[in-house]
Motif scaffolding. Structure first.
Motif, PDB file in Angstrom:
ATOM      1  N   GLU A   2       0.843  -1.187   0.000  1.00  0.00           N
ATOM      2  CA  GLU A   2       0.000   0.000   0.000  1.00  0.00           C
ATOM      3  C   GLU A   2       0.882   1.241   0.000  1.00  0.00           C
ATOM      4  N   ASP A 201       7.947  -8.587   4.453  1.00  0.00           N
ATOM      5  CA  ASP A 201       6.738  -9.029   5.136  1.00  0.00           C
ATOM      6  C   ASP A 201       6.689 -10.551   5.242  1.00  0.00           C
ATOM      7  N   ASP A 217      -0.813 -10.899  10.941  1.00  0.00           N
ATOM      8  CA  ASP A 217      -1.065 -10.017   9.803  1.00  0.00           C
ATOM      9  C   ASP A 217       0.157  -9.103   9.646  1.00  0.00           C
ATOM     10  N   LYS A 219       2.132  -6.560   6.938  1.00  0.00           N
ATOM     11  CA  LYS A 219       2.067  -5.811   5.685  1.00  0.00           C
ATOM     12  C   LYS A 219       3.281  -4.894   5.571  1.00  0.00           C
ATOM     13  N   CYS A 220       3.790  -4.766   4.362  1.00  0.00           N
ATOM     14  CA  CYS A 220       4.872  -3.823   4.085  1.00  0.00           C
ATOM     15  C   CYS A 220       4.264  -2.638   3.346  1.00  0.00           C
ATOM     16  N   LYS A 221       4.243  -1.493   4.003  1.00  0.00           N
ATOM     17  CA  LYS A 221       3.619  -0.294   3.461  1.00  0.00           C
ATOM     18  C   LYS A 221       4.663   0.573   2.755  1.00  0.00           C
TER      19      LYS A 221
END
Length: 290
Positions: A2, A201, A217, A219-221
């Protein structure tokens, strides 16, 4: 991944920092705004998934630094929380945090997340938080193992930490020069272990799965932070610098940071012909349960 961006919204004129490098807490407090922005943003996004108890939550913030981010975290705790402990390996940071942010229920102490876990901390917390700290840790499995063992049954953790950032790339460039190589040594202990990782991630997920976390959970933002002045960026570089640069060389060090940033094309001129910096970075955001 994201992607979104934000910028330093401090409209006050930012002055170059020329403080002694051992004034770490003061340096950090005035210059690490990106940490505070991301703390608010991601806590706001994830506050409803944290499994708060009806009463008496015990929380710990690993890597509290000067305590300013811990106070942000405190504002997201239920009003009837029992305790919030901020921990950091840096004694000066902890002293500053207790002086400026300590309360009856929120306190700070020295602790090394890579060390052996004291008996009283085993299952001592319902929630483990760590915001912008685990990138400093070399022994990742040891740190995640300690986090798991800290959490009481059915508790959870929320973590954010850097993967790739231009800050590390600037230091790598400086360390490769004859001028600064004698000062910027053992850079691998400073740069995030995920800086050059293609799937950070997945790597974090695998570590946590091996340890025993549930409902993981990760996530790599992909994020962007805009420093409105060159001084704001160089202040940050000084604040997170883990090396001792003699005070007599600080001006030269800052000027070389600026040169490297320009060479890396991080610098842009705004409509007022002021240098700004557009930094793209990757932040790992984790929620998991025990």
């Amino acid at each position: 991944m994201e992607s979104f961006g934000h910028q330093d919204t401090n409209d006050k004129e930012v002055q170059p920092l020329r403080m002694k490098m051992n004034d770490c807490a003061e340096l950090y407090q005035v210059s690490c705004n990106v940490t505070k922005f991301d703390a608010v943003y991601f806590l706001e996004q994830n506050k409803d998934r944290i499994k708060w108890k009806p009463v008496g939550d015990r929380s710990i913030d690993i890597g509290c630094a000067d305590g300013s981010v811990t106070t942000i975290l405190e504002s997201y705790l239920p009003s009837n929380y029992k305790s919030l402990l901020g921990c950091d390996i840096n004694e000066a940071m902890v002293k500053f945090a207790n002086k400026h942010h300590g309360t009856d229920r929120t306190q700070f102490k020295c602790f090394d997340i890579e060390g052996d876990l004291p008996h009283e901390m085993v299952k001592g917390y319902d929630h483990v938080f760590s915001l912008y700290t685990l990138q400093w840790i070399r022994r990742q499995e040891k740190a995640f193992g300690n986090i798991y063992n800290m959490i009481d049954d059915f508790g959870d953790c929320f973590l954010t930490f850097l993967a790739h950032t231009p800050v590390y790339s600037v230091y790598q460039a400086l360390a490769a020069t004859d001028k600064w190589s004698t000062y910027l040594t053992d850079l691998e202990y400073f740069v995030s272990p995920y800086h050059d990782c293609q799937e950070p991630d997945k790597k974090v997920f695998d570590i946590m799965t091996k340890i025993g976390f549930k409902d993981i959970d990760v996530k790599c933002k992909q994020l962007i932070y805009i420093y409105k002045t060159m001084e704001a960026f160089t202040n940050l570089m000084l604040a997170v610098n883990p090396y001792h640069i003699p005070n007599k060389l600080l001006n030269e060090f800052v000027e070389d940071i600026k040169k490297v940033a320009r060479d890396m094309r991080l610098v842009h001129l705004n409509e007022k012909n002021v240098e700004t910096l557009r930094c793209k970075y990757n932040l790992i955001v984790v929620y998991a349960q025990k």
